[in-house]
Design a protein around this motif. Structure first.
Motif, PDB file in Angstrom:
ATOM      1  N   ARG A 133      43.455 -49.433  58.022  1.00 32.07           N
ATOM      2  CA  ARG A 133      43.963 -48.550  56.965  1.00 32.07           C
ATOM      3  C   ARG A 133      45.351 -47.997  57.304  1.00 32.07           C
ATOM      4  O   ARG A 133      45.822 -47.059  56.657  1.00 32.07           O
ATOM      5  CB  ARG A 133      42.984 -47.399  56.719  1.00 32.07           C
ATOM      6  CG  ARG A 133      42.785 -46.458  57.879  1.00 32.07           C
ATOM      7  CD  ARG A 133      41.966 -45.252  57.423  1.00 32.07           C
ATOM      8  NE  ARG A 133      41.691 -44.351  58.525  1.00 32.07           N
ATOM      9  CZ  ARG A 133      40.550 -44.321  59.206  1.00 32.07           C
ATOM     10  NH1 ARG A 133      39.579 -45.158  58.873  1.00 32.07           N
ATOM     11  NH2 ARG A 133      40.368 -43.480  60.198  1.00 32.07           N
ATOM     12  N   THR A 134      46.003 -48.573  58.296  1.00 36.03           N
ATOM     13  CA  THR A 134      47.342 -48.143  58.694  1.00 36.03           C
ATOM     14  C   THR A 134      48.290 -49.327  58.609  1.00 36.03           C
ATOM     15  O   THR A 134      47.924 -50.445  58.959  1.00 36.03           O
ATOM     16  CB  THR A 134      47.330 -47.599  60.144  1.00 36.03           C
ATOM     17  OG1 THR A 134      46.310 -46.613  60.266  1.00 36.03           O
ATOM     18  CG2 THR A 134      48.668 -46.987  60.500  1.00 36.03           C
ATOM     19  N   GLU A 135      49.517 -49.076  58.150  1.00 34.01           N
ATOM     20  CA  GLU A 135      50.513 -50.136  58.056  1.00 34.01           C
ATOM     21  C   GLU A 135      51.007 -50.497  59.463  1.00 34.01           C
ATOM     22  O   GLU A 135      51.554 -49.639  60.161  1.00 34.01           O
ATOM     23  CB  GLU A 135      51.697 -49.688  57.199  1.00 34.01           C
ATOM     24  CG  GLU A 135      51.378 -49.547  55.719  1.00 34.01           C
ATOM     25  CD  GLU A 135      51.199 -50.899  55.054  1.00 34.01           C
ATOM     26  OE1 GLU A 135      51.437 -51.932  55.709  1.00 34.01           O
ATOM     27  OE2 GLU A 135      50.811 -50.924  53.874  1.00 34.01           O
ATOM     28  N   PRO A 136      50.834 -51.751  59.905  1.00 31.77           N
ATOM     29  CA  PRO A 136      51.294 -52.135  61.247  1.00 31.77           C
ATOM     30  C   PRO A 136      52.786 -51.908  61.450  1.00 31.77           C
ATOM     31  O   PRO A 136      53.219 -51.491  62.521  1.00 31.77           O
ATOM     32  CB  PRO A 136      50.935 -53.624  61.326  1.00 31.77           C
ATOM     33  CG  PRO A 136      49.867 -53.825  60.312  1.00 31.77           C
ATOM     34  CD  PRO A 136      50.155 -52.855  59.208  1.00 31.77           C
ATOM     35  N   GLY A 137      53.579 -52.178  60.411  1.00 32.18           N
ATOM     36  CA  GLY A 137      55.019 -51.998  60.544  1.00 32.18           C
ATOM     37  C   GLY A 137      55.392 -50.557  60.843  1.00 32.18           C
ATOM     38  O   GLY A 137      56.324 -50.283  61.601  1.00 32.18           O
ATOM     39  N   ASP A 138      54.661 -49.615  60.243  1.00 40.73           N
ATOM     40  CA  ASP A 138      54.935 -48.203  60.496  1.00 40.73           C
ATOM     41  C   ASP A 138      54.561 -47.829  61.925  1.00 40.73           C
ATOM     42  O   ASP A 138      55.264 -47.052  62.574  1.00 40.73           O
ATOM     43  CB  ASP A 138      54.168 -47.347  59.502  1.00 40.73           C
ATOM     44  CG  ASP A 138      54.505 -45.874  59.629  1.00 40.73           C
ATOM     45  OD1 ASP A 138      55.699 -45.528  59.559  1.00 40.73           O
ATOM     46  OD2 ASP A 138      53.581 -45.063  59.814  1.00 40.73           O
ATOM     47  N   LEU A 139      53.457 -48.372  62.418  1.00 39.00           N
ATOM     48  CA  LEU A 139      53.069 -48.119  63.807  1.00 39.00           C
ATOM     49  C   LEU A 139      54.126 -48.654  64.769  1.00 39.00           C
ATOM     50  O   LEU A 139      54.462 -48.009  65.769  1.00 39.00           O
ATOM     51  CB  LEU A 139      51.712 -48.769  64.102  1.00 39.00           C
ATOM     52  CG  LEU A 139      50.502 -48.208  63.349  1.00 39.00           C
ATOM     53  CD1 LEU A 139      49.256 -48.988  63.716  1.00 39.00           C
ATOM     54  CD2 LEU A 139      50.314 -46.725  63.656  1.00 39.00           C
TER      55      LEU A 139
END
Length: 610
Positions: A133-139
């Motif tokens: 549920r988290t955007e990998p690019g943002d991480l």
């Protein structure tokens, strides 16, 4: 054969959803989050700040030395030694300030390294539901660009907060000793800077935080495109995706300009106030010299202190702005540090490595039995349940196939065994013990898992085969390559096992990637082998060969297979038929053809229900 009647009304599963990690709440303030990072470098920062402070203190004596020279000249008795002392102070002060700046930069690089190391380790331990549920690019942006912003905290924000404040205070004291009236005039003008900075600083922090969020969205958008690069090109969607990226970049530009505008306001106000204070002091001081209240040398010394004070005021204003920037980055980093992670055994590094080696040595041990007992599960709260009281048991050894229509919950069985998710109700047992009681390292070292989309990592073929295993011997590696029918592939690759396979294995065919994944799983000598459509992309010859390999492996290993091909399941020791999140029937191919209508229909269509 056992079967669960498809019309049975199930008991209500408590919770109705899995226990997954959520977004953190109550994130600490940016200042406290940044302070946590700075605290780890407090020793080096103290040394750097001390050196810079010593160099700046030497600079405080320079106006007094200049005053001494001018007083001697006015008496007609010029002295050489004050000039020599002044020169030595300038050189020594510059050297100490430069050395202090180097130590602070060293501290900042160490802080960034520590933050990135902590974050990358934590990211790899995130629970699967959190990642989904988290955007990998943002991480990725938080690990790269946000941590890079921390680099500014030590040399600028910390130096301004400590050195700038102390030296500014000392400069004000020296100016007061020279002339209190001129000091009051100076402070009245400089107070304007404090008001402006107090108003502008929070706006800089908010604008910077929005900018970093936009940068994270750019990374997420790029990751989305490159994750389906061929599909984007085949669909002719380059312009559409480029437009979406441009909109995200425009948002980053807009918020970045807003942050730059507030920083410019702060810097401009500082510069203007300094210039105004100089002109006011020059006018008032000239009047006092004319009246005989102070000497010319005193006015010159005061102006020299004012010149020294000017960059300090600018440094303080800039430091406050940088502190807001770094605090915004620290808040985003803090978000990752509060995401839910898997609780691995708390061990020192050497003991952890020993545990991994022990777990690896246990591979090839006795096969494990698997059992589900009234398991209920949903991927997220509010979503329909995927499993409704799923119950079945698989004895050690042998081949068990799972079949059923799409959405029946077959792949979820494997995810629950691997503890990627946990059931809301019921138990998943391995060797009669709840998997939640197994240490994760031992659990996953006992399992070989071939996923449905058979991911291959960038790197060499050898890197992918030995992923997460103790480096195998050449004979063991050759044996597994033959079993997975990869020996002919390595023979024709330009560098054999050391050939780079490209991003996500792009230089391999779909069937080759599947064989790599199977070889990787077999190389672990697992006690339990999970194969999720592991041969769906293979040609008939390779599929037949690997089917024989799987059958042979099942003689001394528990093998569970999710299959959509009839040829894969006809030789299975048992077949579990699933429908709508329930176990509909269990039996052999012959038994199910006689007793279960759904299985008979799937078999007649070659089990192609996906």
């Amino acid at each position: 054969m056992s079967a669960a009647p498809s019309v049975e009304t199930p008991r209500t599963c408590p919770g109705g959803h899995s226990r997954t990690g959520g977004d953190p709440v109550g994130v600490r303030s940016g200042h406290r989050a940044l302070a946590a990072h700075l605290h780890r470098q407090r020793g080096r920062m103290a040394v750097g700040v001390g050196l810079g402070l010593a160099g700046s203190v030497m600079g405080l004596a320079q106006p007094l030395a200049a005053k001494r020279v001018m007083d001697g000249m006015s008496r007609g008795q010029p002295e050489a030694w004050p000039v020599v002392v002044l020169s030595l102070l300038v050189v020594a002060g510059a050297l100490l300030v430069g050395l202090g700046h180097y130590v602070l930069q060293w501290s900042s690089e160490s802080m960034v390294y520590t933050a990135r190391r902590r974050l990358t380790e934590r990211l790899l331990r995130l629970r699967v539901p959190v990642v989904e549920r988290t955007e990998p690019g943002d991480l990725i942006a938080r690990v790269t660009s946000d941590t890079a912003l921390l680099r500014q905290a030590v040399p600028q924000a910390v130096s301004a907060a400590v050195t700038g404040t102390l030296v500014t205070a000392a400069t004000v004291v020296m100016m007061g000793l020279l002339d209190a009236v001129l000091l009051c005039v100076t402070l009245a003008v400089v107070a304007v800077v404090g008001v402006i900075v107090a108003v502008v600083a929070p706006r800089i922090g908010r604008a910077t935080r929005h900018t970093q969020e936009s940068v994270g969205q750019i990374g997420a958008a790029l990751e989305r495109v490159f994750g389906a690069f061929r599909t984007v090109k085949a669909s002719g969607a380059e312009r559409r995706e480029a437009a979406a990226l441009h909109r995200t970049a425009e948002e980053a530009r807009r918020t970045g300009v807003r942050a730059a505008a507030w920083e410019a306001v702060s810097a401009t106000a500082s510069a203007v106030v300094v210039q105004v204070s100089f002109l006011v002091v020059l006018g008032v001081g000239g009047a006092r010299v004319t009246s005989g209240a102070i000497s010319v040398s005193t006015l010159v010394a005061f102006l020299l202190y004012l010149f020294a004070l000017a960059p300090r005021i600018g440094q303080l204003a800039e430091g406050v702005g940088q502190f807001q920037v770094c605090s915004a980055a620290a808040v985003r980093i803090e978000h990752i540090e509060r995401l839910e992670v898997e609780q691995l055994e708390a061990e020192p590094v050497r003991e952890r490595e020993a545990t991994h080696a022990k777990a690896a040595s246990e591979c090839g041990g006795p096969p494990v039995g698997v059992a589900f007992h009234e398991v209920c599960f949903a991927y997220r709260p509010g979503l329909p349940r995927v499993h409704h009281e799923v119950t079945f048991s698989v004895p050690p050894r042998g081949l068990t196939a799972f079949v059923g229509p799409s959405g029946a919950g077959k792949t979820t069985v494997f995810s629950l065994i691997e503890r990627f998710y946990e059931p809301a109700a019921g138990r998943v047992l391995l060797d009669g013990e709840d998997v939640r009681r197994w240490p994760l390292t031992r659990l996953r070292a006992s399992i070989g898992y071939v996923e449905q989309d058979v991911p291959v990592l960038a790197g060499t073929l050898r890197d992918n085969l030995t992923l997460g295993t103790v480096e195998p011997g050449d004979e063991e590696l050759a044996r597994v390559l033959r079993m997975a029918r990869l020996d002919t592939l390595t023979d024709r690759l330009p560098h054999g096992l050391d050939t780079d396979v490209g991003h996500r294995g792009s230089r391999l065919s779909g069937g080759e990637r599947q064989r790599v994944a199977i070889a990787r799983a077999l190389l672990r000598r697992p006690r339990l082998l999970l194969l999720d459509e592991a041969t769906s992309q293979l040609d008939a010859a390779n599929e037949a060969a690997l089917r024989d390999t799987i059958t042979e492996t099942a003689l001394d290993t528990t093998v569970l297979v999710v299959a959509h091909r009839l040829s894969t399941v006809t030789s299975a020791d048992r077949i579990v038929v699933m429908e709508a999140g329930r176990v509909r029937a269990v039996g052999t191919h012959a038994q199910l053809m006689e007793c279960d209508a759904l299985y008979g229909e799937l078999a007649r269509t070659q089990l192609l229900g996906r």
